[in-house]
Scaffold this motif. Structure first.
Motif, PDB file in Angstrom:
ATOM      1  N   ALA A  10       0.826  -1.211   0.000  1.00 60.59           N
ATOM      2  CA  ALA A  10       0.000   0.000   0.000  1.00 60.59           C
ATOM      3  C   ALA A  10       0.860   1.262   0.000  1.00 60.59           C
ATOM      4  O   ALA A  10       0.514   2.250  -0.647  1.00 60.59           O
ATOM      5  CB  ALA A  10      -0.929  -0.005   1.214  1.00 60.59           C
ATOM      6  N   ILE A  11       1.973   1.227   0.710  1.00 61.48           N
ATOM      7  CA  ILE A  11       2.859   2.399   0.734  1.00 61.48           C
ATOM      8  C   ILE A  11       3.427   2.653  -0.655  1.00 61.48           C
ATOM      9  O   ILE A  11       3.374   3.769  -1.172  1.00 61.48           O
ATOM     10  CB  ILE A  11       3.979   2.222   1.775  1.00 61.48           C
ATOM     11  CG1 ILE A  11       3.393   2.276   3.189  1.00 61.48           C
ATOM     12  CG2 ILE A  11       5.069   3.280   1.591  1.00 61.48           C
ATOM     13  CD1 ILE A  11       4.358   1.858   4.278  1.00 61.48           C
ATOM     14  N   VAL A  12       3.948   1.619  -1.292  1.00 66.34           N
ATOM     15  CA  VAL A  12       4.522   1.786  -2.630  1.00 66.34           C
ATOM     16  C   VAL A  12       3.443   2.231  -3.619  1.00 66.34           C
ATOM     17  O   VAL A  12       3.628   3.201  -4.360  1.00 66.34           O
ATOM     18  CB  VAL A  12       5.229   0.489  -3.091  1.00 66.34           C
ATOM     19  CG1 VAL A  12       5.638   0.588  -4.557  1.00 66.34           C
ATOM     20  CG2 VAL A  12       6.444   0.205  -2.223  1.00 66.34           C
ATOM     21  N   ALA A  13       2.295   1.558  -3.613  1.00 61.94           N
ATOM     22  CA  ALA A  13       1.219   1.906  -4.562  1.00 61.94           C
ATOM     23  C   ALA A  13       0.653   3.291  -4.276  1.00 61.94           C
ATOM     24  O   ALA A  13       0.407   4.072  -5.205  1.00 61.94           O
ATOM     25  CB  ALA A  13       0.110   0.860  -4.502  1.00 61.94           C
ATOM     26  N   GLY A  14       0.442   3.597  -3.012  1.00 69.59           N
ATOM     27  CA  GLY A  14      -0.133   4.900  -2.657  1.00 69.59           C
ATOM     28  C   GLY A  14       0.778   6.053  -3.016  1.00 69.59           C
ATOM     29  O   GLY A  14       0.332   7.066  -3.561  1.00 69.59           O
ATOM     30  N   LEU A  15       2.065   5.912  -2.727  1.00 74.90           N
ATOM     31  CA  LEU A  15       2.997   6.986  -3.079  1.00 74.90           C
ATOM     32  C   LEU A  15       3.154   7.096  -4.594  1.00 74.90           C
ATOM     33  O   LEU A  15       3.266   8.206  -5.125  1.00 74.90           O
ATOM     34  CB  LEU A  15       4.348   6.758  -2.397  1.00 74.90           C
ATOM     35  CG  LEU A  15       4.340   6.818  -0.864  1.00 74.90           C
ATOM     36  CD1 LEU A  15       5.748   6.585  -0.325  1.00 74.90           C
ATOM     37  CD2 LEU A  15       3.763   8.131  -0.356  1.00 74.90           C
ATOM     38  N   ALA A  16       3.135   5.976  -5.304  1.00 74.49           N
ATOM     39  CA  ALA A  16       3.266   5.995  -6.765  1.00 74.49           C
ATOM     40  C   ALA A  16       2.046   6.618  -7.441  1.00 74.49           C
ATOM     41  O   ALA A  16       2.121   7.026  -8.598  1.00 74.49           O
ATOM     42  CB  ALA A  16       3.490   4.575  -7.290  1.00 74.49           C
ATOM     43  N   ALA A  17       0.931   6.697  -6.709  1.00 76.09           N
ATOM     44  CA  ALA A  17      -0.285   7.294  -7.267  1.00 76.09           C
ATOM     45  C   ALA A  17      -0.403   8.784  -6.955  1.00 76.09           C
ATOM     46  O   ALA A  17      -1.373   9.422  -7.363  1.00 76.09           O
ATOM     47  CB  ALA A  17      -1.510   6.552  -6.718  1.00 76.09           C
ATOM     48  N   ASP A  18       0.571   9.343  -6.251  1.00 76.44           N
ATOM     49  CA  ASP A  18       0.503  10.744  -5.856  1.00 76.44           C
ATOM     50  C   ASP A  18       1.205  11.635  -6.880  1.00 76.44           C
ATOM     51  O   ASP A  18       2.434  11.594  -6.999  1.00 76.44           O
ATOM     52  CB  ASP A  18       1.146  10.931  -4.474  1.00 76.44           C
ATOM     53  CG  ASP A  18       0.949  12.336  -3.967  1.00 76.44           C
ATOM     54  OD1 ASP A  18      -0.113  12.584  -3.378  1.00 76.44           O
ATOM     55  OD2 ASP A  18       1.835  13.179  -4.189  1.00 76.44           O
ATOM     56  N   PRO A  19       0.443  12.439  -7.633  1.00 76.06           N
ATOM     57  CA  PRO A  19       1.055  13.243  -8.701  1.00 76.06           C
ATOM     58  C   PRO A  19       2.053  14.286  -8.196  1.00 76.06           C
ATOM     59  O   PRO A  19       3.056  14.549  -8.862  1.00 76.06           O
ATOM     60  CB  PRO A  19      -0.132  13.906  -9.411  1.00 76.06           C
ATOM     61  CG  PRO A  19      -1.321  13.679  -8.557  1.00 76.06           C
ATOM     62  CD  PRO A  19      -1.011  12.591  -7.579  1.00 76.06           C
ATOM     63  N   ALA A  20       1.803  14.872  -7.032  1.00 71.67           N
ATOM     64  CA  ALA A  20       2.736  15.878  -6.510  1.00 71.67           C
ATOM     65  C   ALA A  20       4.083  15.239  -6.191  1.00 71.67           C
ATOM     66  O   ALA A  20       5.137  15.797  -6.506  1.00 71.67           O
ATOM     67  CB  ALA A  20       2.149  16.546  -5.270  1.00 71.67           C
ATOM     68  N   LEU A  21       4.058  14.069  -5.587  1.00 73.10           N
ATOM     69  CA  LEU A  21       5.304  13.363  -5.277  1.00 73.10           C
ATOM     70  C   LEU A  21       6.023  12.943  -6.549  1.00 73.10           C
ATOM     71  O   LEU A  21       7.237  13.133  -6.679  1.00 73.10           O
ATOM     72  CB  LEU A  21       5.021  12.146  -4.390  1.00 73.10           C
ATOM     73  CG  LEU A  21       6.228  11.272  -4.059  1.00 73.10           C
ATOM     74  CD1 LEU A  21       7.311  12.064  -3.335  1.00 73.10           C
ATOM     75  CD2 LEU A  21       5.790  10.067  -3.248  1.00 73.10           C
TER      76      LEU A  21
END
Length: 135
Positions: A10-21
Motif C-alpha cells: 500500500a505504501i509503494v502503490a499509494g505513493l506511486a499514485a501521488d502526482p505531486a510526489l
C-alpha cells in the motif's frame, strides 16, 4: 497476506499514485528495495517493524515504518520537499491496503543527513501505522 506485506504494498502503490510526489522525483521512482543504479532522487521503503496489538493474532498490528529519500542535489532542500510530499500522501494509503484496514497514522518524524560519500543526501520519514485485518 500478512499485515506488513499488505502495508508495504500500500505504501509503494499509494505513493506511486501521488502526482505531486511523482513530479518532485521525476516519475515512479518508489521502491521496496531500490534497484542498483536507480536514478536520483528516489524513494525507498526502509525498515518496517511489526508488532501485534494484543496477544491474539488477527486483532491488528502496529507498524513502525521508515521511508527513505535519496537525492544528489548540493543541499537538502529537495529531500525536505519530497519528505513533505510523502507525509501529505500518507492518508491516501488506506485506499491501497488489500485485506486490511488502516486504523491510525501517527508520530511522523523527519530527518535528513548527508551520507559519507559527500554527494548524497538521505531523508527519512519515520511513522507509526496501525492496521487490522478485514473480517
Amino acid at each position: 497476506m500478512s499485515g506488513q506485506a499488505a502495508l508495504r504494498g500500500a505504501i509503494v502503490a499509494g505513493l506511486a499514485a501521488d502526482p505531486a510526489l511523482l513530479a518532485l522525483i521525476g516519475g515512479p521512482r518508489i521502491h521496496d528495495g531500490a534497484p542498483r543504479g536507480c536514478p536520483h532522487p528516489f524513494v525507498e521503503l526502509g525498515a518496517v517493524e511489526t508488532r501485534l496489538l494484543t496477544a491474539e493474532r488477527g486483532e491488528g498490528e502496529r507498524h513502525a515504518v521508515d521511508i527513505h529519500v535519496l537525492s544528489r542535489r548540493p543541499a537538502r532542500g529537495e529531500v525536505a520537499a519530497i519528505l513533505d510530499a510523502i507525509e501529505a500522501a500518507l492518508p491516501t494509503l488506506a485506499a491501497h491496503l488489500v485485506g486490511h484496514r488502516l486504523i491510525h497514522i501517527a508520530d511522523p518524524v523527519s530527518r535528513s543527513e548527508r551520507l559519507r560519500n559527500g554527494r548524497t543526501w538521505r531523508g527519512r520519514l519515520s511513522v507509526r501505522i496501525v492496521t487490522e485485518p478485514l473480517a
